[in-house]
Motif scaffolding. Structure first.
Motif, PDB file in Angstrom:
ATOM      1  N   SER A 137       0.964  -0.792  -0.055  1.00 55.38           N
ATOM      2  CA  SER A 137       0.069   0.129   0.020  1.00 55.38           C
ATOM      3  C   SER A 137       0.793   1.061   0.067  1.00 55.38           C
ATOM      4  O   SER A 137       0.129   2.659   0.103  1.00 55.38           O
ATOM      5  CB  SER A 137      -0.703   0.098   1.410  1.00 55.38           C
ATOM      6  OG  SER A 137      -0.189   0.494   2.462  1.00 55.38           O
ATOM      7  N   ILE A 138       2.112   1.305  -0.138  1.00 54.34           N
ATOM      8  CA  ILE A 138       3.463   2.271   0.096  1.00 54.34           C
ATOM      9  C   ILE A 138       2.905   2.965  -1.163  1.00 54.34           C
ATOM     10  O   ILE A 138       3.122   4.335  -1.096  1.00 54.34           O
ATOM     11  CB  ILE A 138       4.129   2.003   0.585  1.00 54.34           C
ATOM     12  CG1 ILE A 138       4.926   3.282   0.178  1.00 54.34           C
ATOM     13  CG2 ILE A 138       5.489   0.998  -0.672  1.00 54.34           C
ATOM     14  CD1 ILE A 138       5.103   4.076   1.508  1.00 54.34           C
ATOM     15  N   ARG A 139       2.765   1.833  -2.419  1.00 61.99           N
ATOM     16  CA  ARG A 139       2.174   2.665  -3.315  1.00 61.99           C
ATOM     17  C   ARG A 139       0.996   4.351  -4.013  1.00 61.99           C
ATOM     18  O   ARG A 139       0.797   4.860  -4.271  1.00 61.99           O
ATOM     19  CB  ARG A 139       2.527   1.722  -4.417  1.00 61.99           C
ATOM     20  CG  ARG A 139       3.273   0.761  -4.583  1.00 61.99           C
ATOM     21  CD  ARG A 139       3.455  -0.200  -5.710  1.00 61.99           C
ATOM     22  NE  ARG A 139       4.925  -0.995  -6.050  1.00 61.99           N
ATOM     23  CZ  ARG A 139       4.706  -2.090  -5.377  1.00 61.99           C
ATOM     24  NH1 ARG A 139       4.335  -1.905  -4.305  1.00 61.99           N
ATOM     25  NH2 ARG A 139       6.269  -2.428  -5.589  1.00 61.99           N
ATOM     26  N   SER A 140       0.152   3.547  -2.685  1.00 58.36           N
ATOM     27  CA  SER A 140      -0.792   4.624  -2.745  1.00 58.36           C
ATOM     28  C   SER A 140      -0.759   5.292  -1.986  1.00 58.36           C
ATOM     29  O   SER A 140      -0.810   6.794  -2.776  1.00 58.36           O
ATOM     30  CB  SER A 140      -2.393   3.565  -2.202  1.00 58.36           C
ATOM     31  OG  SER A 140      -2.184   2.347  -2.863  1.00 58.36           O
ATOM     32  N   THR A 141      -0.042   5.200  -0.733  1.00 57.15           N
ATOM     33  CA  THR A 141       0.562   6.415   0.028  1.00 57.15           C
ATOM     34  C   THR A 141       0.721   7.535  -1.343  1.00 57.15           C
ATOM     35  O   THR A 141       0.975   8.446  -0.697  1.00 57.15           O
ATOM     36  CB  THR A 141       1.166   5.707   1.034  1.00 57.15           C
ATOM     37  OG1 THR A 141       0.362   4.686   1.930  1.00 57.15           O
ATOM     38  CG2 THR A 141       1.309   6.761   2.101  1.00 57.15           C
ATOM     39  N   LEU A 142       2.532   6.756  -1.638  1.00 60.47           N
ATOM     40  CA  LEU A 142       2.683   7.589  -2.331  1.00 60.47           C
ATOM     41  C   LEU A 142       1.744   8.525  -3.566  1.00 60.47           C
ATOM     42  O   LEU A 142       2.590   9.601  -3.900  1.00 60.47           O
ATOM     43  CB  LEU A 142       4.134   6.808  -3.372  1.00 60.47           C
ATOM     44  CG  LEU A 142       5.127   6.706  -2.140  1.00 60.47           C
ATOM     45  CD1 LEU A 142       5.902   5.872  -2.260  1.00 60.47           C
ATOM     46  CD2 LEU A 142       5.644   8.070  -1.275  1.00 60.47           C
ATOM     47  N   THR A 143       1.009   8.209  -4.379  1.00 60.24           N
ATOM     48  CA  THR A 143       0.033   8.434  -5.306  1.00 60.24           C
ATOM     49  C   THR A 143      -0.624   9.390  -4.358  1.00 60.24           C
ATOM     50  O   THR A 143      -0.625  10.865  -4.941  1.00 60.24           O
ATOM     51  CB  THR A 143      -1.102   7.397  -5.888  1.00 60.24           C
ATOM     52  OG1 THR A 143       0.093   6.104  -6.390  1.00 60.24           O
ATOM     53  CG2 THR A 143      -1.696   8.252  -6.460  1.00 60.24           C
ATOM     54  N   ALA A 144      -1.163   9.497  -3.029  1.00 64.19           N
ATOM     55  CA  ALA A 144      -2.035  10.672  -2.215  1.00 64.19           C
ATOM     56  C   ALA A 144      -1.121  11.829  -1.896  1.00 64.19           C
ATOM     57  O   ALA A 144      -0.887  12.531  -2.293  1.00 64.19           O
ATOM     58  CB  ALA A 144      -2.402   9.782  -0.636  1.00 64.19           C
TER      59      ALA A 144
END
Length: 266
Positions: A100-107
């Protein structure tokens, strides 16, 4: 709520405008507060430290001084602090474990802002929890003292500094563990490293003679724990200086980790 769900929910709420630092901090708070392991971990830290403090207080030596009695009451802190380390490490590694780090970096694409917000939330939660644990441990320990035992009183400035300082130490420790998690990215490795850095290595230093004494004096977590001493040790840093040294080391490490993470892939 999962980290991915938190990211999606937060992104909808900030759609159409640039994410600010306060938005990133709110995002991190949502992730931390909606994960059950956070509260179970902090409850474990409290239960361990407070229960050991109450037991130690009931067994305190009537001939001991105030400094020794207070240290006995807080004897469970080195064990309870491992739960704070677990919380701080998981705040970093859980996102890498689930992807989920990818979603975090997108946000929050600006990584320095993301890490600052994450560190602030971890520090705030660890600090508040640490202060509650510290005062509860003091209360439980002093209530269990025998009638003939010297009682540490909060009206004594050194005792109050030690109790407040214990909470501040746990606050900084949470960020310290977060940094370890950001470096290793794996929960098992980060937790093992935290145990080694805060518990095992300091025990090993005791067997190294003069060199061990020097290492213990400047080892960040050991220096930070000096704030719990009513009477400063002649061979260690002064209480507030030791806590300050721990804070400086943690901030420098956070700056280095932030610089490293901004230059590498998720």
């Amino acid at each position: 709520m999962t980290d991915n769900a938190a990211a999606a929910s937060w992104s909808k709420g900030t759609a159409g405008r640039r994410a600010r630092f306060i938005d990133a901090a709110a995002f991190e708070w949502i992730k931390v507060s909606t994960v059950r392991s956070t509260w179970w971990t902090l409850f474990a830290a409290a239960a361990i430290t407070i229960s050991i403090g109450a037991f130690a207080g009931s067994d305190a030596d009537p001939g001991a001084g105030v400094d020794f009695v207070l240290r006995e009451i807080f004897v469970g802190l080195p064990i309870g602090q491992l739960a704070i380390c677990l919380f701080g490490a998981l705040a970093a590694t859980s996102e890498y474990g689930t992807g989920s780090i990818r979603s975090t970096l997108t946000a929050v694409p600006k990584r320095s802002r993301l890490l600052a917000a994450k560190a602030l939330v971890v520090f705030a939660v660890s600090l508040v929890t640490g202060l509650l644990i510290s005062f509860a441990t003091y209360t439980a320990g002093t209530l269990s003292l025998g009638a003939a035992v010297a009682r540490p009183e909060l009206s004594d400035g050194s005792v109050l500094r030690a109790v407040i300082g214990g909470g501040c130490y746990l606050g900084v420790l949470g960020v310290f563990a977060l940094i370890v998690g950001l470096v290793l990215r794996a929960s098992a490795g980060a937790i093992t490293a935290c145990v080694g850095l805060t518990f095992i290595l300091p025990l090993m230093f005791h067997a190294l003679g003069p060199l061990g004494d020097l290492l213990l004096k400047w080892w960040p977590t050991e220096a930070g724990q000096q704030v719990l001493h009513v009477v400063p040790s002649e061979t260690r840093l002064a209480p507030l200086l030791g806590l300050g040294w721990f804070m400086v080391c943690t901030l420098v490490a956070l700056a280095l980790v932030t610089s490293r993470i901004t230059r590498r892939d998720a």
